[in-house]
Design a protein around this motif. Structure first.
Motif, PDB file in Angstrom:
ATOM      1  N   UNK A 171      50.897 -25.782-110.743  1.00  8.27           N
ATOM      2  CA  UNK A 171      50.015 -26.695-110.010  1.00  8.27           C
ATOM      3  C   UNK A 171      50.755 -27.377-108.863  1.00  8.27           C
ATOM      4  N   UNK A 172      52.022 -27.662-109.057  1.00  6.69           N
ATOM      5  CA  UNK A 172      52.823 -28.298-108.016  1.00  6.69           C
ATOM      6  C   UNK A 172      52.963 -27.384-106.796  1.00  6.69           C
ATOM      7  N   UNK A 173      52.944 -26.086-107.007  1.00  7.84           N
ATOM      8  CA  UNK A 173      52.987 -25.135-105.889  1.00  7.84           C
ATOM      9  C   UNK A 173      51.715 -25.261-105.056  1.00  7.84           C
ATOM     10  N   UNK A 174      50.593 -25.480-105.728  1.00  4.38           N
ATOM     11  CA  UNK A 174      49.340 -25.667-104.998  1.00  4.38           C
ATOM     12  C   UNK A 174      49.369 -26.919-104.133  1.00  4.38           C
ATOM     13  N   UNK A 175      49.928 -27.991-104.682  1.00  2.00           N
ATOM     14  CA  UNK A 175      50.040 -29.241-103.908  1.00  2.00           C
ATOM     15  C   UNK A 175      50.885 -29.004-102.662  1.00  2.00           C
ATOM     16  N   UNK A 176      52.027 -28.370-102.870  1.00  5.63           N
ATOM     17  CA  UNK A 176      52.940 -28.170-101.739  1.00  5.63           C
ATOM     18  C   UNK A 176      52.330 -27.225-100.700  1.00  5.63           C
ATOM     19  N   UNK A 177      51.628 -26.187-101.168  1.00  7.15           N
ATOM     20  CA  UNK A 177      50.976 -25.275-100.221  1.00  7.15           C
ATOM     21  C   UNK A 177      49.960 -26.031 -99.366  1.00  7.15           C
ATOM     22  N   UNK A 178      49.190 -26.910-100.000  1.00 11.40           N
ATOM     23  CA  UNK A 178      48.188 -27.680 -99.251  1.00 11.40           C
ATOM     24  C   UNK A 178      48.866 -28.570 -98.222  1.00 11.40           C
ATOM     25  N   UNK A 179      49.857 -29.333 -98.673  1.00 15.62           N
ATOM     26  CA  UNK A 179      50.434 -30.336 -97.772  1.00 15.62           C
ATOM     27  C   UNK A 179      51.273 -29.702 -96.672  1.00 15.62           C
ATOM     28  N   UNK A 180      52.075 -28.682 -97.004  1.00 13.94           N
ATOM     29  CA  UNK A 180      52.947 -28.098 -95.972  1.00 13.94           C
ATOM     30  C   UNK A 180      52.127 -27.312 -94.953  1.00 13.94           C
ATOM     31  N   UNK A 181      50.961 -26.814 -95.379  1.00 17.43           N
ATOM     32  CA  UNK A 181      50.116 -26.068 -94.438  1.00 17.43           C
ATOM     33  C   UNK A 181      49.302 -27.008 -93.545  1.00 17.43           C
ATOM     34  N   UNK A 182      48.967 -28.191 -94.063  1.00 14.42           N
ATOM     35  CA  UNK A 182      48.181 -29.149 -93.271  1.00 14.42           C
ATOM     36  C   UNK A 182      49.061 -29.999 -92.356  1.00 14.42           C
ATOM     37  N   UNK A 208      32.026 -30.398-102.710  1.00 14.71           N
ATOM     38  CA  UNK A 208      31.149 -30.495-101.539  1.00 14.71           C
ATOM     39  C   UNK A 208      30.356 -31.804-101.531  1.00 14.71           C
ATOM     40  N   UNK A 209      29.863 -32.224-102.688  1.00 14.68           N
ATOM     41  CA  UNK A 209      29.142 -33.498-102.736  1.00 14.68           C
ATOM     42  C   UNK A 209      30.053 -34.641-102.306  1.00 14.68           C
ATOM     43  N   UNK A 210      31.307 -34.557-102.659  1.00 17.96           N
ATOM     44  CA  UNK A 210      32.264 -35.612-102.307  1.00 17.96           C
ATOM     45  C   UNK A 210      32.776 -35.461-100.872  1.00 17.96           C
ATOM     46  N   UNK A 211      32.399 -34.364-100.232  1.00 21.04           N
ATOM     47  CA  UNK A 211      32.795 -34.111 -98.832  1.00 21.04           C
ATOM     48  C   UNK A 211      34.319 -34.144 -98.657  1.00 21.04           C
ATOM     49  N   UNK A 212      35.001 -33.449 -99.569  1.00 21.52           N
ATOM     50  CA  UNK A 212      36.464 -33.375 -99.505  1.00 21.52           C
ATOM     51  C   UNK A 212      36.891 -32.094 -98.784  1.00 21.52           C
ATOM     52  N   UNK A 213      38.129 -32.073 -98.304  1.00 21.50           N
ATOM     53  CA  UNK A 213      38.575 -30.925 -97.510  1.00 21.50           C
ATOM     54  C   UNK A 213      39.456 -29.945 -98.266  1.00 21.50           C
ATOM     55  N   UNK A 214      40.356 -30.442 -99.082  1.00 15.76           N
ATOM     56  CA  UNK A 214      41.227 -29.536 -99.834  1.00 15.76           C
ATOM     57  C   UNK A 214      41.392 -30.100-101.235  1.00 15.76           C
ATOM     58  N   UNK A 215      41.329 -29.220-102.221  1.00 11.61           N
ATOM     59  CA  UNK A 215      41.640 -29.627-103.599  1.00 11.61           C
ATOM     60  C   UNK A 215      42.479 -28.531-104.240  1.00 11.61           C
ATOM     61  N   UNK A 216      43.404 -28.944-105.107  1.00  7.47           N
ATOM     62  CA  UNK A 216      44.226 -27.971-105.830  1.00  7.47           C
ATOM     63  C   UNK A 216      44.251 -28.337-107.310  1.00  7.47           C
ATOM     64  N   UNK A 217      44.471 -27.328-108.130  1.00  9.98           N
ATOM     65  CA  UNK A 217      44.457 -27.526-109.575  1.00  9.98           C
ATOM     66  C   UNK A 217      45.541 -26.682-110.232  1.00  9.98           C
ATOM     67  N   UNK A 218      45.520 -26.648-111.542  1.00  5.43           N
ATOM     68  CA  UNK A 218      46.420 -25.812-112.330  1.00  5.43           C
ATOM     69  C   UNK A 218      45.630 -25.356-113.532  1.00  5.43           C
ATOM     70  N   UNK A 219      46.173 -24.425-114.299  1.00  3.37           N
ATOM     71  CA  UNK A 219      45.416 -23.895-115.433  1.00  3.37           C
ATOM     72  C   UNK A 219      45.681 -24.643-116.737  1.00  3.37           C
TER      73      UNK A 219
END
Lengths: 404, 404
Positions: free
Chosen positions: A70-81, A184-195
Motif C-alpha cells: 500500500x505504501x508503494x501506491x501512496x508514493x506512486x500517487x505523490x511522486x507522480x503528482x 466520485x460522490x466525494x469528488x476526489x482526484x486520487x485514492x490508493x489502497x492495499x489488500x
C-alpha cells in the motif's frame, strides 16, 4: 541447513492488519502464470480495473494496480503528482499522516502540515480553512489511520477543492471496504489502497484510481523511457522522479497502448482481482455493514470486559478498535499469551500510543462472528491470568447482544 | 457483469520471462498469512536472507527482498546509493542498460554511458578504461540483458573498482540461477534480481544483496520516518529520495532492530523463499548446468530448423536465445499461431530488434527436456504452415543430439 517448505503456524490475525486473507484469495495465487501480453492477461487487467471502479465507486478510466505494498501506491500517487517545490497540505491524524508528509518531502514538495491530537479527527471546515490559507497544489489526506483507529470525515472537502483547483489525494488503505467511501460522490482526484485490511488479501498490491484531472497532471510529465520509446516521441514537463512509480508510464501499460513498463506481478494481480471480485459480489454496502456489525460487536465486547476504548469513538473506523491496556498487566506479555496460548494476534501501537493501547481488528475475512467471539473469550482468559478483574463472560455476552 | 474466478488458460511460457512458475512455488503462496512480527514470520525472513546468500554466493549480512518487481530492486539500489549530482557510469548492452541509465538520471545523478551494438558485450578492459576516465561513484551494469540475450563478462571488474573506490551495482534479474554468478568472488557491492526468470517464480519480489561498503553508504543517509522514530534519533547525510525504496530503513526492518517500514508482502516472501529453497536444494552449480544443457539443446534445435541465431553466441546467456525471423513469415502471426494452436508463448523483441528476432527462453521450471522438445516440435509446424522450408524433425533431432 536443511530448510523446510513454507508451513506457517495456525493463526487468527485480529490486529490492525495484515489479517488472514480469504482462502479463495490465497488459492487464486496458486493459479499458473500467463504471459504479459497474453489476451487472457490483458483481459484480467481490464477486469481488475473494472472491479476496482466498483470498489472505489468511481467511473475513472485510470483505475489500476501499483505493484508493491500500500505504501508503494501512496508514493506512486505523490511522486507522480508533485514536482519539486509544489505546495502540498497534509492534515495529520496519526502515523500515516506523518508518512504522507514524509513521502511528499522526499518528492521535494513544500509541505504544510496541520495536526490534531491522536484519537481525534478534523472538522472538514478546519481542513478547508487551511486549504484557503496555504493554497496547495495537492491536499493529501488519510481516511482511516490505523495508528489511532480514527476515520476522517471527507464530506464536502473534494467539492471545495475542485472550486479552488486543488487536487485531492486520499489514502484509503485501512478503510476501503469496511467504511463508507465513494470516490466520485466525494469528488476526489486520487485514492490508493492495499489488500491486507478490509479487502481480505495479502500485502503486496496497491489499487489506485485517478480522476481525469489527475491523469492530466500526471501525463503532462510523461517521459517514455529509452529502449522502448517511439522515434520522434516528445517529452513533456518535469520528469517524474521515479521510474517504477511513474504513473504516466504505468497508465500506458494498463491502457490501450499496452506499452511494456515492468513485468506485471501476475500472482498479486490474481489476488487483487479476487479480493475485488469477492467484495463486489457481496456488494460494497453489504461489506461496509458487515464491518460495522462486527466492529460494533468487538467494541461492545471489550467494554463488556471492563476495558476502556481509546479516542473519539464516534469517528472510529468500523474495522479496528484501540483498547487502553488496563493497569497491572504487561501489554506485551498479554499479546504474547494471546499468540502462544490461543494462536490469536492482536496489535501493539506506535508513537505516543506505544505501551498504552492494544489495537484489535475485525476486518476482511476476519469480520466474522466466530472470530470476534473467540478473540473475546481468549482475551478474557489472558486478562484474568494477568491479574485484571474481569466480569466472567462479559465480553462474549456483550458482543452477543449486538448480534442479537 | 458477473466476473468468474481466476482460471488461466494452459500455457507453456517459453519467452524471455516471465515463465511458468514451479508449481511448488505457486502452492507456497496459498499458505495462510502470519503477522509481521510473528516469530514464525521473522524466522522466515531470516531464512530467506540466508537462502539468498547462497543464491547470490555471498556472505553479505544485508541480503533481503524489495517488495516489488525486479525493476523495484534496481530502483531501490540506485536511489539509495546515488545522491543528486553523483557520477555514475552505465555500460549499455541493450534495453536494460538504458533502464539503469534512465533510473539513475531520475535519481538526479550525473550519468555517463558507453554503448555497444545490440548482440555484443564489452571487454571488461573497455569498461575499466571508462571507469578510469569518468571516475564514477557507482558503476552500474546489467549482467544478462534479455533484450539482446547477451551475458556481460564481469571478471576482474569488481576488484579494480574496489581499488578505485568505485561501488559496483549489477542487475542479475535475467541471469541469476542460470548463469555463473558469484557476488563475493567477483567483489561486487550490490546486486538485484527478480523471481520470474531462472528462479522459477512469479514477478513481484526483488532479492537484493549489499556489501558492507554499500551498506555504509546507504546507512550514512538514514532518516527514520516521523511517527516511528526514537526521541533524539539523529539524521545523517542527504535524505534518500524515496521512502518505499529507502534501503537504510528497509535494512532496519530486516535486521535485528525489526523497525516497521512497510507491511511485508508475505505471500511474495513465501514465493521468494521457496524459489531459493528449491535452487539451493538443487545446488547452484547444478542449476546453472541445467540451464546450460537445455539452452544448448534449444539453440541446436532452432539451428536444426534452419534458423539463424542472433548475436555473439559465445556470450549468450544460457537461458534465452534470439532467433532471426526467417524471410517470408510474419513474426507476430507465427507467435500467435504458437499460442493459439499449441498454447506455447515465445517472445517478441524491443527497439532495434523489434520484428527482427523472436526470443525463446529455457529457464526456471521450464529448463526441461519436454518443454524444449515440445516447443521445437510446435515451431516446426508453425514455420512450415507459414511457408518456410524446414527439415522435417530437424529441430527435435538436433536437440536430442545435445541430450544424447
Amino acid at each position: 541447513m536443511p530448510v523446510e517448505p513454507i508451513n506457517p503456524p495456525p493463526r487468527l490475525l485480529m490486529g490492525p492488519g495484515p489479517v488472514d486473507a480469504d482462502p479463495r484469495v490465497l488459492r487464486s495465487m496458486a493459479a499458473p502464470l500467463i504471459g504479459q501480453y497474453d489476451p487472457a492477461m490483458t483481459a484480467y487487467m481490464d477486469e481488475t480495473s473494472a472491479l476496482y471502479r466498483d470498489v472505489f465507486r468511481t467511473t475513472n478510466d485510470a483505475t489500476l494496480l501499483v505493484d508493491g505494498t500500500s505504501r508503494a501506491g501512496i508514493e506512486a500517487a505523490l511522486v507522480s503528482l508533485l514536482e519539486p517545490g509544489d505546495r502540498v497540505l497534509v492534515p495529520v491524524l496519526g502515523r500515516f499522516g506523518h508518512l504522507l508528509r514524509e513521502i511528499a518531502e522526499r518528492c521535494g514538495a513544500d509541505v504544510h502540515v496541520i495536526e490534531t491530537d491522536w484519537g481525534t479527527v478534523f472538522e472538514p471546515q478546519q481542513i478547508l480553512a487551511e486549504v484557503d490559507r496555504v493554497r496547495p497544489k495537492v491536499l493529501a489526506m488519510v481516511q482511516g489511520d490505523t495508528s489511532t483507529t480514527m476515520c476522517q470525515p471527507l464530506e464536502g472537502i473534494g467539492a471545495v477543492c475542485r472550486e479552488r483547483d486543488v487536487l485531492t489525494y486520499v489514502d484509503v488503505t485501512a478503510s476501503l471496504g469496511g467504511n463508507t467511501f465513494a470516490m466520485d460522490d466525494l469528488q476526489l482526484d486520487v485514492a490508493t489502497a492495499g489488500l491486507q485490511k478490509c479487502l481480505g488479501g495479502p500485502s503486496g498490491s496497491a489499487p489506485i484510481t485517478l480522476s481525469p484531472a489527475a491523469v492530466e497532471v500526471v501525463t503532462a510529465r510523461k517521459h517514455t523511457e529509452a529502449g522502448i520509446r517511439d522515434a520522434g516521441e516528445v517529452d513533456h514537463g518535469e520528469r517524474i522522479r521515479s521510474n517504477y512509480f511513474d504513473l504516466a508510464m504505468i497508465l500506458d501499460y494498463w491502457g490501450p497502448r499496452r506499452l511494456n513498463h515492468h513485468t506485471e506481478a501476475t500472482s498479486m494481480l490474481y489476488a487483487a482481482r479476487e479480493c475485488a471480485r469477492l467484495l463486489v459480489t457481496e456488494g460494497m454496502d453489504a461489506a461496509v455493514e458487515r464491518h460495522r456489525l462486527h466492529g460494533e460487536a468487538m467494541t461492545a465486547g471489550v467494554r463488556g470486559l471492563g476495558l476502556e476504548v481509546f479516542g473519539d469513538v464516534a469517528h472510529k473506523m468500523n474495522n479496528v478498535v484501540a483498547v487502553e491496556i488496563p493497569d497491572g498487566i504487561d501489554g506485551d506479555a498479554a499479546r504474547t499469551a494471546m499468540l502462544t496460548d490461543f494462536g490469536i494476534e492482536i496489535g501493539t501501537s506506535f508513537g505516543p500510543l506505544h505501551g498504552r493501547v492494544w489495537r484489535i481488528g475485525t476486518m476482511g475475512y476476519n469480520a466474522r462472528t466466530d472470530a470476534v467471539l473467540t478473540t473475546l473469550a481468549a482475551l478474557e482468559q489472558v486478562l484474568r491470568a494477568g491479574g485484571v478483574a474481569v466480569p466472567p463472560a462479559g465480553g462474549v455476552a456483550a458482543a452477543k447482544e449486538v448480534y442479537a
